[in-house]
Design an enzyme around this catalytic site. Sequence first.
Site, PDB file in Angstrom:
ATOM      1  N   CYS A   1       0.831  -1.203   0.000  1.00  0.00           N
ATOM      2  CA  CYS A   1       0.000   0.000   0.000  1.00  0.00           C
ATOM      3  C   CYS A   1       0.867   1.255   0.000  1.00  0.00           C
ATOM      4  CB  CYS A   1      -0.938  -0.003   1.208  1.00  0.00           C
ATOM      5  SG  CYS A   1      -2.013   1.449   1.299  1.00  0.00           S
TER       6      CYS A   1
ATOM      7  N   CYS B   1      -0.480   4.081   2.179  1.00  0.00           N
ATOM      8  CA  CYS B   1      -0.273   3.875   3.608  1.00  0.00           C
ATOM      9  C   CYS B   1       1.177   4.146   4.026  1.00  0.00           C
ATOM     10  CB  CYS B   1      -0.626   2.432   3.997  1.00  0.00           C
ATOM     11  SG  CYS B   1      -2.237   1.858   3.434  1.00  0.00           S
ATOM     12  N   ASP B   2       2.134   3.692   3.208  1.00  0.00           N
ATOM     13  CA  ASP B   2       3.524   3.639   3.662  1.00  0.00           C
ATOM     14  C   ASP B   2       4.489   4.526   2.884  1.00  0.00           C
ATOM     15  OD1 ASP B   2       2.740   1.705   5.541  1.00  0.00           O
ATOM     16  OD2 ASP B   2       3.024   0.082   4.101  1.00  0.00           O
TER      17      ASP B   2
END
Length: 315
Positions: A132, A135-136
């Site tokens: 992701c 997300c990261d």
Amino acid sequence: MEKVVILGTGPAGLTAAVYLARANMEPLVIEGPEPGGQLTLTTEVENFPGFPDGIMGPELMDNMKKQAERFGATFKRGWVTEVEIEERPFTLHISGMDDIKTEALIISTGASAKMLQIPGEKENIGKGVSTCATCDGFFFRGKKVIIVGGGDSAMEEATFLTKFADEVQIVHRRDELRASKIMQDRARDNKKITWALNKTPVEMMSDGMKISGLKVQDNETGEEQILESDGIFVAIGHNPNTKFLKGKLNMDEKGYLLVEPGTTDTNVPGVFACGDVQDQKYRQAITAAGTGCMAAMDSERFLEGEAVLDWSQNL
């Protein structure tokens, strides 16, 4: 007889459990083989509101579960093998326990990221391997990262990562991409993006603490080389966890459950779907939690409507 059963314990399922428990609906939550969903595979979560210093993924999910339990939700570990939803009450067949009957059902079984299944991948999730970018990506500011994939999602994530990383290298096992022309053009026009096409990933390299590179094999020459990188993002798609529902509920060609727009209603009254199992666009913890809230409210109103109907018939 249960009032409502929730399948899945990711952000969607646990949010639904919190809302229903607070409404005195006493929900029963069935935990699958990976309680907590995909967030348990991440390390620090920095984009979930309310945690200015971030929070570890497993801790966030554990807190959600404790919150649901505090208000009266019950949890059982099991694997749902079959559901009978042709008539109410619904019947759930679950491995390791007796069948369960319920008046309403919330499906929040999520979607699992497709993985490369190569050495060094599984053990380095959260240590430089991610599925992701949204997300990261922030963790790789000023770094060099690799995106594995050739579809629209890979191009989109590669472009997104250029906001943080100094270099984003796209690795694809074919010499042609599957992505749409507009997504390809957008990626090719980005000066931060480099290409390693017609190369098959063989192994993810690590120094024992974090990712250091990706070993690939050239499909023409057979030669192997290591592409140095601080992080590897796998973007080859997701599989919704809906195999046990085929032929039972309406779903798209990929297996994602279809819901009535603006609701979590499936085509079967009393069955609701929330989280990534019905969302292939956003796939974020916060959006999953939002639909979990919707599913709880939709199911509560459904059951209250049934109760009113039953009461009026007794007059």
